[in-house]
Each structure stands twice: as structure tokens, then as C-alpha cells.
Design a protein around this motif. Structure first.
Motif, PDB file in Angstrom:
ATOM      1  N   ALA A 173     -18.307 -76.725  55.918  1.00 17.09           N
ATOM      2  CA  ALA A 173     -17.067 -76.563  56.695  1.00 17.09           C
ATOM      3  C   ALA A 173     -16.991 -75.190  57.346  1.00 17.09           C
ATOM      4  CB  ALA A 173     -15.864 -76.781  55.784  1.00 17.09           C
ATOM      5  N   SER A 174     -17.613 -74.192  56.708  1.00 15.60           N
ATOM      6  CA  SER A 174     -17.548 -72.847  57.286  1.00 15.60           C
ATOM      7  C   SER A 174     -18.625 -72.636  58.354  1.00 15.60           C
ATOM      8  CB  SER A 174     -17.663 -71.786  56.184  1.00 15.60           C
ATOM      9  OG  SER A 174     -18.951 -71.851  55.600  1.00 15.60           O
ATOM     10  N   HIS A 175     -19.396 -73.669  58.643  1.00 13.50           N
ATOM     11  CA  HIS A 175     -20.382 -73.617  59.745  1.00 13.50           C
ATOM     12  C   HIS A 175     -20.117 -74.768  60.705  1.00 13.50           C
ATOM     13  CE1 HIS A 175     -22.411 -71.214  56.642  1.00 13.50           C
ATOM     14  NE2 HIS A 175     -23.077 -70.638  57.629  1.00 13.50           N
ATOM     15  N   PRO A 176     -18.945 -74.782  61.347  1.00 14.26           N
ATOM     16  CA  PRO A 176     -18.553 -75.970  62.132  1.00 14.26           C
ATOM     17  C   PRO A 176     -19.443 -76.213  63.345  1.00 14.26           C
ATOM     18  CG  PRO A 176     -16.997 -74.171  62.453  1.00 14.26           C
ATOM     19  CD  PRO A 176     -17.910 -73.733  61.369  1.00 14.26           C
ATOM     20  N   GLU A 177     -20.145 -75.189  63.798  1.00 22.46           N
ATOM     21  CA  GLU A 177     -20.980 -75.363  64.987  1.00 22.46           C
ATOM     22  C   GLU A 177     -22.433 -75.645  64.623  1.00 22.46           C
ATOM     23  OE1 GLU A 177     -19.547 -75.414  67.939  1.00 22.46           O
ATOM     24  OE2 GLU A 177     -17.647 -75.062  66.876  1.00 22.46           O
ATOM     25  N   HIS A 178     -22.737 -75.694  63.349  1.00 19.73           N
ATOM     26  CA  HIS A 178     -24.125 -75.864  62.934  1.00 19.73           C
ATOM     27  C   HIS A 178     -24.445 -77.312  62.578  1.00 19.73           C
ATOM     28  CE1 HIS A 178     -24.085 -71.497  62.533  1.00 19.73           C
ATOM     29  NE2 HIS A 178     -25.395 -71.514  62.321  1.00 19.73           N
ATOM     30  N   ASP A 179     -25.704 -77.655  62.805  1.00 18.66           N
ATOM     31  CA  ASP A 179     -26.245 -78.845  62.154  1.00 18.66           C
ATOM     32  C   ASP A 179     -26.556 -78.447  60.714  1.00 18.66           C
ATOM     33  OD1 ASP A 179     -26.051 -80.315  64.427  1.00 18.66           O
ATOM     34  OD2 ASP A 179     -28.193 -80.806  64.570  1.00 18.66           O
ATOM     35  N   VAL A 180     -26.614 -79.450  59.838  1.00 14.80           N
ATOM     36  CA  VAL A 180     -26.870 -79.175  58.429  1.00 14.80           C
ATOM     37  C   VAL A 180     -27.948 -80.128  57.947  1.00 14.80           C
ATOM     38  CG1 VAL A 180     -25.873 -79.136  56.115  1.00 14.80           C
ATOM     39  CG2 VAL A 180     -24.450 -78.550  58.092  1.00 14.80           C
ATOM     40  N   ILE A 181     -29.000 -79.598  57.318  1.00 12.85           N
ATOM     41  CA  ILE A 181     -29.938 -80.503  56.653  1.00 12.85           C
ATOM     42  C   ILE A 181     -29.886 -80.257  55.146  1.00 12.85           C
ATOM     43  CG2 ILE A 181     -31.444 -80.785  58.654  1.00 12.85           C
ATOM     44  CD1 ILE A 181     -33.445 -78.954  57.390  1.00 12.85           C
ATOM     45  N   ILE A 182     -29.865 -81.350  54.409  1.00 13.67           N
ATOM     46  CA  ILE A 182     -29.737 -81.303  52.956  1.00 13.67           C
ATOM     47  C   ILE A 182     -30.991 -81.921  52.356  1.00 13.67           C
ATOM     48  CG2 ILE A 182     -28.333 -82.008  50.972  1.00 13.67           C
ATOM     49  CD1 ILE A 182     -26.028 -82.461  52.997  1.00 13.67           C
ATOM     50  N   ALA A 183     -31.620 -81.199  51.435  1.00 17.88           N
ATOM     51  CA  ALA A 183     -32.853 -81.721  50.820  1.00 17.88           C
ATOM     52  C   ALA A 183     -32.526 -82.701  49.702  1.00 17.88           C
ATOM     53  CB  ALA A 183     -33.679 -80.561  50.264  1.00 17.88           C
ATOM     54  N   VAL A 184     -32.992 -83.927  49.843  1.00 21.71           N
ATOM     55  CA  VAL A 184     -32.816 -84.924  48.786  1.00 21.71           C
ATOM     56  C   VAL A 184     -34.122 -85.685  48.597  1.00 21.71           C
ATOM     57  CG1 VAL A 184     -30.345 -85.297  49.190  1.00 21.71           C
ATOM     58  CG2 VAL A 184     -32.028 -86.683  50.424  1.00 21.71           C
ATOM     59  N   ASN A 185     -34.276 -86.330  47.451  1.00 14.61           N
ATOM     60  CA  ASN A 185     -35.442 -87.187  47.241  1.00 14.61           C
ATOM     61  C   ASN A 185     -35.075 -88.635  47.544  1.00 14.61           C
ATOM     62  OD1 ASN A 185     -37.461 -85.301  46.549  1.00 14.61           O
ATOM     63  ND2 ASN A 185     -36.400 -84.955  44.614  1.00 14.61           N
ATOM     64  N   THR A 186     -35.944 -89.548  47.228  1.00 21.07           N
ATOM     65  CA  THR A 186     -35.706 -90.937  47.645  1.00 21.07           C
ATOM     66  C   THR A 186     -34.542 -91.589  46.908  1.00 21.07           C
ATOM     67  OG1 THR A 186     -37.353 -91.638  46.030  1.00 21.07           O
ATOM     68  CG2 THR A 186     -38.076 -91.400  48.311  1.00 21.07           C
ATOM     69  N   LEU A 187     -34.238 -91.093  45.732  1.00 22.46           N
ATOM     70  CA  LEU A 187     -33.122 -91.648  44.964  1.00 22.46           C
ATOM     71  C   LEU A 187     -32.495 -90.494  44.181  1.00 22.46           C
ATOM     72  CD1 LEU A 187     -31.926 -94.482  44.509  1.00 22.46           C
ATOM     73  CD2 LEU A 187     -33.304 -94.644  42.443  1.00 22.46           C
ATOM     74  N   GLY A 188     -31.166 -90.442  44.190  1.00 24.97           N
ATOM     75  CA  GLY A 188     -30.479 -89.365  43.482  1.00 24.97           C
ATOM     76  C   GLY A 188     -29.640 -88.534  44.431  1.00 24.97           C
ATOM     77  N   LYS A 189     -28.630 -87.868  43.886  1.00 28.29           N
ATOM     78  CA  LYS A 189     -27.733 -87.000  44.653  1.00 28.29           C
ATOM     79  C   LYS A 189     -26.882 -87.758  45.671  1.00 28.29           C
ATOM     80  CE  LYS A 189     -30.342 -82.787  43.802  1.00 28.29           C
ATOM     81  NZ  LYS A 189     -31.294 -83.282  42.848  1.00 28.29           N
ATOM     82  N   GLU A 190     -26.741 -89.077  45.484  1.00 27.69           N
ATOM     83  CA  GLU A 190     -25.874 -89.867  46.359  1.00 27.69           C
ATOM     84  C   GLU A 190     -24.443 -89.366  46.284  1.00 27.69           C
ATOM     85  OE1 GLU A 190     -28.029 -91.130  44.302  1.00 27.69           O
ATOM     86  OE2 GLU A 190     -29.464 -91.926  45.740  1.00 27.69           O
TER      87      GLU A 190
END
Length: 436
Positions: A173-190
Motif C-alpha cells: 500500500a505504501s508503494h501505490p505506483e509500483h508493481d509488486v512481485i511476490i516469491a511463492v512456490n507451487t503450493l503454499g502461502k495462499e
DNA sequence: GCGATCAGCT
DNA sequence: CACAGCTGATCGC
């Protein structure tokens, strides 16, 4: 249980096989041409299973619900007589479908195999699991506890996932102008992705395979494979790194790439792992103010940052990656609580790595129920494991350098492109595959 | 050519 | 020395 049952192990010779969850380190040896015998798993695991193993003979799956106790008849390998085993599945809250197995029977005594699990005192799910576990146990005492010892060291301390999820939301939310990539694996962190989506009212981009999974889990509508619908993308670990973020942020400043919608991008690394590298000295790789040691780590800067609210903290890796301890494994305190609850007579770790994991008895053995007959001597730490308590500085640095190492391979760049970290290829791919 | 296993990477 | 997992190389069939 030799010759009768095995859990997350697929050697010849068992009569029943049990799978705790669908992560590859627990499926090593499982394949589509499985023919060793019936395979027990939870309903969610069974739902996802055919997509992992396309040609698997599904008639071999034995799908058990969480909660009830089931009975199986087996042959004792020595006497060749029939013997019963009772099995109860307990929610492990590690990833979708993950369960613990509680076994009881004449030939089995009482054994609890946790698989990987998270035991958060504050979570609704853990409370429910706790009730079901105690109900299933009744007056029985656990003779053998096989436990997820990933973070079985008092150094490993981190908040519940809910807390970290809010911190991630605040960062985005504090980076409203940014794209965000989040590292996740194939299952988990849903759960993290769902919370982000809900809080910020935004869809999450995922790769098509992952969208398939999310649909099966019933979350299809908040995920998309269409890049133009969201600024938040969940990408695999292997397409996520300092170099990728640097590239994205350089390209975003070039006119030519503006047409491709490349925007300034931040990365979120929700993982217990980078925390491991800090060892006993909190400040090894952080810089409270300006006295940094970044010169010692070429190509990477790590800042320990206090967030605006003051209550939350995160670690920055390089200029664009925010690392937070969002973990699907129990932290040390949770393991301790778990042992206090079930009070096993003996305790064994299931993470087999000889080097970085300590025998759980070292820190938790004293919490086991004392048993006059079979009491185990307090295990000594193997010599090799001792550095874990405070990983040596040079060791941690080496690890850190490895993590920060800049990749030069073109092939790997292309791979990362395909995986959603970059936009150039996905602009077309993303649109053509976009959800219907 | 294919599957299993391993090394290398994030 | 690895939460998990992809890729590419190599080996044996």
C-alpha cells in the motif's frame, strides 16, 4: 512400522503408504507409474494429485477425511497374522491439503507423524486442530512423535502469519505506483495472497499452472493470468532475485519499455529462510543507521528497516526486495507449545538434513513425558550441528553472497521472463492465456 | 529417447 | 549445510 506402513517414503515393501502434503521434498520417489500399493492422503491433496501426476492410477488413492478415525487391516510381517491400525488425520496448516497422521494399533503403539506443520496459537485453524487431536488421542499417550524440526532452535522466532501478512499489505500500500512481485512456490502461502487481494481489492497475477491450482482450491476468481488486470504478481522463487528487480527498475526508466507497461517494481520475499542467515547476531547483515557493512557484500545492500508504524520490521535485500518471515513451518515457540500439549514419550525430527538441523531432543527433549522404562538419554548435539546456534559469520556471509550472486546467463533470464518476473514476454503470453 | 538422480541456482 | 522447486547434465536402460 517396517514392512507395514510408511509416511512420505516410497520404498518397496509397505502395505500402506501415507502422503502428508504435495511438496516435492515429501514426494521424492513418487511417480505417475506408481504400483507399490494404496496411497493415503487428504481430500484436498487428492483433488490436486492428478495434476501433479497425470497418469497416476487413481484407484490406488485412499482419501481420508480430517477428523474421523479409520481402521485398516494389515499383515504383521513377522507373524503373518492380521493386525489393525487406526489412522486419524489432523490439519497441519502447512499448505493446502497438508495433514498429520496419528497411528494406533497393537503392532504400532501410538505414533504421531506431523509432516510439515504450523501451530499458531492465535489461529482458528490451529485451535480446531488442537481440539480434534486431543479428541482423537483420548487417554492415549504418544509413544513416538515424528516432528517437523525445520525451525527447532530457540533462535527461530517469528510472528504469526497474519501479522506478517498485514506488514506485506502495508508495504504494498505504501508503494501505490509500483508493481509488486511476490516469491511463492507451487503450493503454499495462499492465505497471504488472499489477504493481499482482499485488503487492497486487487487481483493477483499467477502463472497458468498456479491459476489451475487456485481454481481447484476455490480461489479462482481472485487470481488472473492477465497482466493488465493487476500490479501484483506471485512468481516462483527461481524467477525472483536481486538482478531481476534491478533490471525491471532500470528498464522502467527507459522510454522504449514504457509501452510495454514496465513499471518500477518491488519484490516481496515471504520466507523464514533469510532470517536463518542472521544467526545469533541480529546485526550481522543489517545496518541500524548509516554504519553499514554493505561494502563487504558486493552487489547487495541489506538494511534492517523500521517501518513507519514502528511495530513492524522487515529486512531489505538490495534496493527493491523486502524480506519478511512469513513461514509455513512452526517457529520454535510453537514447537515447544506443541510438545507441551502432546507430551510424547519420545521425539524424532523428520527433517533429515544432517547439517543444519538439530536433534529436536536437544531443545525439547526435557518437555517429553518422563518414562521410566524407555526414557531416552538427552541427546548431545552432533559436532557438525553446533554452529547452527550461531552460524559462523563466514558461513553466513558465504550463504548470503550466494543468495545475492548476480546471474549472467541469458537462458536463465529468459526463464525468469517466462515466469512472470518480467513483462516483455508476458504481455503477449499473459493476454492470450488470460482467464476466460 | 526416457526416467531417475544429481548439481546448481534462487 | 536449504522453506521448495526448476533446469540442465549425466547415467543406465
Amino acid at each position: 512400522m517396517e514392512g507395514m506402513i510408511s509416511v512420505d517414503e516410497w520404498k518397496e515393501g509397505s502395505q500402506l503408504y501415507f502422503l502428508t502434503h504435495l511438496h516435492s521434498d515429501h514426494m521424492k520417489g513418487l511417480s505417475s507409474n506408481w504400483n507399490k500399493g494404496p496411497l493415503v492422503c487428504s481430500p484436498i491433496t487428492a483433488k490436486l494429485f492428478p495434476y501433479k501426476f497425470t497418469d497416476f492410477d487413481l484407484s490406488l488413492l485412499r482419501v481420508l477425511e480430517i477428523g474421523p478415525t479409520y481402521s485398516f487391516s494389515l499383515l504383521s510381517p513377522f507373524s503373518q497374522l492380521e493386525t489393525e491400525v487406526q489412522v486419524t488425520l489432523i490439519d497441519a496448516d502447512h499448505c493446502p491439503g497438508s495433514v498429520m497422521y496419528l497411528f494406533r494399533g497393537d503392532k504400532f503403539k501410538c505414533r504421531l507423524y506431523t509432516g510439515d506443520f504450523r501451530w499458531e496459537a492465535t489461529s482458528e485453524r490451529a485451535l480446531l486442530a488442537k481440539t480434534k487431536l486431543l479428541n482423537a488421542l483420548g487417554n492415549d499417550t504418544i509413544d513416538y512423535l515424528y516432528m517437523d524440526n525445520t525451525y527447532c532452535n530457540p533462535l527461530y522466532s517469528f510472528p504469526p502469519r497474519e501479522v506478517i501478512a498485514q506488514q506485506v499489505i502495508d508495504i504494498i500500500a505504501s508503494h501505490p505506483e509500483h508493481d509488486v512481485i511476490i516469491a511463492v512456490n507451487t503450493l503454499g502461502k495462499e492465505d497471504l495472497l488472499l489477504r493481499i487481494s482482499r485488503a487492497l481489492n486487487i487481483k493477483i497475477w499467477v502463472r497458468p499452472e498456479r491459476l489451475q491450482t487456485m481454481r481447484l482450491l476455490g480461489f479462482g476468481d481472485i487470481f488472473t493470468t492477465n497482466r493488465s488486470l493487476t500490479r501484483v504478481r506471485a512468481v516462483p522463487m527461481y524467477s525472483f532475485g536481486i538482478k531481476t528487480l534491478e533490471e525491471l527498475n532500470v528498464l522502467s526508466t527507459l522510454e522504449d519499455y514504457k509501452a510495454l507497461l514496465i513499471r518500477p517494481t518491488i519484490g516481496i520475499l515471504p520466507s523464514g529462510l533469510p532470517w536463518l542467515m542472521r544467526g545469533s547476531n541480529e546485526n550481522d547483515y543489517s545496518c541500524g543507521s548509516d554504519k553499514s557493512n554493505i561494502a563487504a557484500v558486493p552487489g547487495a545492500q541489506v538494511h534492517k528497516c523500521k517501518q513507519v508504524e514502528g511495530s513492524s520490521s522487515f529486512t531489505k535485500i538490495g534496493r527493491y526486495i523486502y524480506s519478511l518471515p512469513y513461514s509455513d513451518h512452526s517457529c520454535f515457540d510453537e514447537l515447544q507449545e506443541f510438545i507441551k500439549l502432546v507430551q510424547p514419550l519420545s521425539l524424532k525430527g523428520i527433517v533429515l538434513s544432517e547439517h543444519c538441523n538439530v536433534d529436536p531432543c536437544h531443545y525439547l527433549g526435557h518437555l517429553c513425558k518422563p518414562d521410566q522404562v524407555t526414557e531416552q538419554p538427552r541427546k548431545k548435539l552432533p559436532r557438525k550441528d553446533k554452529p547452527v546456534v550461531g552460524c559462523s559469520k563466514s558461513f553466513k556471509r558465504k550463504k548470503y553472497m550466494k543468495f545475492c550472486k548476480v546471474r549472467r546467463s541469458r537462458v536463465s533470464l529468459l526463464r525468469r521472463l517466462r515466469c512472470g518476473a518480467k513483462i516483455t514476454e508476458s504481455v503477449t503470453a499473459g493476454c492470450s492465456i488470460s482467464d476466460s
